[in-house]
Design a protein around this motif. Structure first.
Motif, short mmCIF file in Angstrom:
data_model
loop_
_atom_site.label_atom_id
_atom_site.label_comp_id
_atom_site.label_asym_id
_atom_site.label_seq_id
_atom_site.Cartn_x
_atom_site.Cartn_y
_atom_site.Cartn_z
N THR A 95 0.82 -1.21 0.00
CA THR A 95 0.00 0.00 0.00
C THR A 95 0.86 1.27 0.00
O THR A 95 0.39 2.33 -0.38
CB THR A 95 -0.95 0.04 1.21
N ARG A 96 2.13 1.14 0.42
CA ARG A 96 3.00 2.34 0.44
C ARG A 96 3.76 2.51 -0.87
O ARG A 96 4.56 3.42 -1.02
CB ARG A 96 3.96 2.25 1.63
N ILE A 97 3.52 1.59 -1.82
CA ILE A 97 4.20 1.65 -3.11
C ILE A 97 3.14 1.70 -4.21
O ILE A 97 2.38 0.76 -4.39
CB ILE A 97 5.10 0.42 -3.33
N GLY A 98 3.07 2.82 -4.93
CA GLY A 98 2.13 2.92 -6.04
C GLY A 98 2.76 2.40 -7.31
O GLY A 98 3.95 2.60 -7.55
N MET A 99 1.97 1.69 -8.13
CA MET A 99 2.52 1.19 -9.40
C MET A 99 1.55 1.49 -10.53
O MET A 99 0.35 1.24 -10.42
CB MET A 99 2.80 -0.31 -9.31
N VAL A 100 2.10 2.02 -11.60
CA VAL A 100 1.32 2.34 -12.79
C VAL A 100 1.87 1.50 -13.93
O VAL A 100 3.05 1.55 -14.25
CB VAL A 100 1.42 3.84 -13.13
N PHE A 101 0.97 0.71 -14.54
CA PHE A 101 1.37 -0.25 -15.56
C PHE A 101 1.16 0.32 -16.97
O PHE A 101 0.43 1.29 -17.17
CB PHE A 101 0.55 -1.54 -15.42
N GLN A 102 1.77 -0.34 -17.93
CA GLN A 102 1.63 0.04 -19.33
C GLN A 102 0.16 -0.03 -19.78
O GLN A 102 -0.30 0.79 -20.54
CB GLN A 102 2.48 -0.93 -20.15
N GLY A 103 -0.57 -1.04 -19.29
CA GLY A 103 -1.93 -1.30 -19.78
C GLY A 103 -3.05 -0.77 -18.92
O GLY A 103 -4.17 -1.29 -18.97
N PHE A 104 -2.79 0.22 -18.07
CA PHE A 104 -3.78 0.94 -17.26
C PHE A 104 -4.37 0.09 -16.11
O PHE A 104 -4.42 0.52 -14.97
CB PHE A 104 -4.94 1.52 -18.08
N ASN A 105 -4.89 -1.12 -16.45
CA ASN A 105 -5.44 -2.03 -15.42
C ASN A 105 -6.59 -1.42 -14.63
O ASN A 105 -6.77 -1.73 -13.46
CB ASN A 105 -4.35 -2.49 -14.45
N LEU A 106 -7.40 -0.55 -15.25
CA LEU A 106 -8.58 -0.02 -14.57
C LEU A 106 -9.69 -1.07 -14.59
O LEU A 106 -9.76 -1.91 -15.49
CB LEU A 106 -9.08 1.24 -15.29
N PHE A 107 -10.57 -1.01 -13.58
CA PHE A 107 -11.74 -1.89 -13.57
C PHE A 107 -12.74 -1.35 -14.59
O PHE A 107 -13.25 -0.24 -14.43
CB PHE A 107 -12.36 -1.93 -12.18
N PRO A 108 -13.07 -2.13 -15.63
CA PRO A 108 -13.92 -1.59 -16.71
C PRO A 108 -15.35 -1.30 -16.28
O PRO A 108 -16.01 -0.45 -16.87
CB PRO A 108 -13.88 -2.69 -17.78
N HIS A 109 -15.83 -1.98 -15.22
CA HIS A 109 -17.22 -1.81 -14.78
C HIS A 109 -17.36 -0.68 -13.76
O HIS A 109 -18.45 -0.47 -13.23
CB HIS A 109 -17.72 -3.12 -14.17
N MET A 110 -16.27 0.04 -13.49
CA MET A 110 -16.31 1.13 -12.52
C MET A 110 -15.97 2.45 -13.19
O MET A 110 -15.12 2.50 -14.09
CB MET A 110 -15.29 0.89 -11.39
N SER A 111 -16.59 3.53 -12.73
CA SER A 111 -16.26 4.86 -13.22
C SER A 111 -14.85 5.24 -12.74
O SER A 111 -14.26 4.57 -11.89
CB SER A 111 -17.27 5.89 -12.70
N ALA A 112 -14.35 6.35 -13.29
CA ALA A 112 -13.03 6.84 -12.85
C ALA A 112 -13.02 7.06 -11.34
O ALA A 112 -12.09 6.64 -10.64
CB ALA A 112 -12.70 8.13 -13.60
N MET A 113 -14.07 7.71 -10.84
CA MET A 113 -14.16 7.97 -9.40
C MET A 113 -14.17 6.66 -8.60
O MET A 113 -13.45 6.51 -7.62
CB MET A 113 -15.44 8.76 -9.10
N GLN A 114 -14.96 5.69 -9.05
CA GLN A 114 -15.05 4.41 -8.33
C GLN A 114 -13.71 3.67 -8.36
O GLN A 114 -13.32 3.04 -7.37
CB GLN A 114 -16.16 3.55 -8.95
N ASN A 115 -13.02 3.74 -9.50
CA ASN A 115 -11.68 3.12 -9.57
C ASN A 115 -10.74 3.70 -8.54
O ASN A 115 -9.97 2.98 -7.90
CB ASN A 115 -11.10 3.31 -10.98
N ILE A 116 -10.82 5.02 -8.35
CA ILE A 116 -9.87 5.70 -7.46
C ILE A 116 -10.20 5.44 -5.99
O ILE A 116 -9.28 5.27 -5.17
CB ILE A 116 -9.86 7.21 -7.76
N ILE A 117 -11.49 5.37 -5.64
CA ILE A 117 -11.83 5.21 -4.21
C ILE A 117 -11.86 3.76 -3.76
O ILE A 117 -11.91 3.49 -2.56
CB ILE A 117 -13.19 5.88 -3.88
N GLU A 118 -11.77 2.81 -4.69
CA GLU A 118 -11.92 1.39 -4.33
C GLU A 118 -10.91 0.96 -3.26
O GLU A 118 -11.27 0.41 -2.23
CB GLU A 118 -11.77 0.53 -5.59
#
Length: 258
Positions: A95-118
């Motif tokens: 949780t103390r290490i953020g990682m951003v991948f090449q392929g985004f890896n967002l949850f497709p069934h969630m809005s941008a806001m929901q992805n961030i607060i999950e």
């Protein structure tokens, strides 16, 4: 300890990683100071992404040591011995290490806001209202303040990647890892993502970035590390290494990407 006496944010000592008989990392030793941006360059297959994944124990080391902010990653020390942590303990450390991948890896069934607060609401138990307020501030920070209700399929690649960055930042990490964050993007979308990363660097976020964006490496990086075949070939001040590489392998690589 770093020269200033502070604990390094990342310290790798003789790190080895193999998959079967294929040794991908062959003794990586490097240090990232707090607030520093390290850029990893190198050809495909040189071990850059694997090293990033070892930092947060997505890939387990076979030998050597990796510490984040002074603590072993994926292991704990007790009475002179080292033990691998339980998965729940490793997840807590991540949780103390953020990682951003090449392929985004967002949850497709969630809005941008929901992805961030999950993760903040589920993992850190942040109150939903507070998490939404913090998520909105992060969306503003990455230039997407009006896109909180949009779903991933309604966003461009660059917008998805900026949401992914906001999602990682929502966990208030000490360290951000970026694995070729712009390589899947159309060229005209790259700049917006790099601008967000540039601002993070200006704000003092410690970052390790795998990228082929030479301009970003030169302008934003504090340290450039060129890797090939699982070893560090050359490292130093980015502008100096790019303008005057000392090793033939570095020269050959840069001649193809510059």
């Amino acid at each position: 300890m770093t020269e200033s006496g502070t604990t390094p944010m990342v310290e790798a000592i003789n790190v080895h990683k193999r998959f079967g008989k294929n040794e991908v990392l062959k003794g990586i030793t490097l240090t990232v100071a707090p607030g520093e941006v390290m850029v990893l360059l190198g050809p495909s297959g040189s071990g850059k992404s694997t090293f990033l994944r070892c930092i947060n124990h997505l890939d387990r080391l076979n030998a050597g040591e990796l510490r984040v902010d002074g603590s072993l990653v994926g292991f704990r020390e007790s009475k002179g011995k080292i033990y691998e942590q339980k998965e729940s303990e490793i997840a807590a450390d991540r949780t103390r290490i953020g990682m951003v991948f090449q392929g985004f890896n967002l949850f497709p069934h969630m809005s941008a806001m929901q992805n961030i607060i999950e993760a903040p609401t589920r993992v850190l138990k942040v109150n939903k209202k507070q998490a939404e307020a913090e998520a909105q501030a992060l969306l503003e920070q990455v230039g997407l303040g009006d896109r909180g209700d949009a779903y991933p399929n309604q966003l461009s690649g660059g917008q998805k990647q900026r949401v992914a960055i906001a999602r990682a930042l929502a966990m208030k990490p000490k360290l951000m890892l970026f694995d070729e964050p712009t390589s899947a993007l159309d060229p005209e979308l790259v700049g917006d993502v790099l601008d967000v990363m540039r601002k993070l660097a200006e704000d003092g976020m410690t970052m390790v970035v795998v990228t082929h964006e030479i301009g970003f490496a030169r302008e934003v990086g504090d340290q450039l590390v060129f890797m090939d075949e699982g070893v560090v070939v050359e490292s130093g001040d980015p502008a100096t290494v790019i303008a005057n590489p000392q090793h033939e392998r570095t020269k050959a690589f840069l001649s193809k990407v510059l």
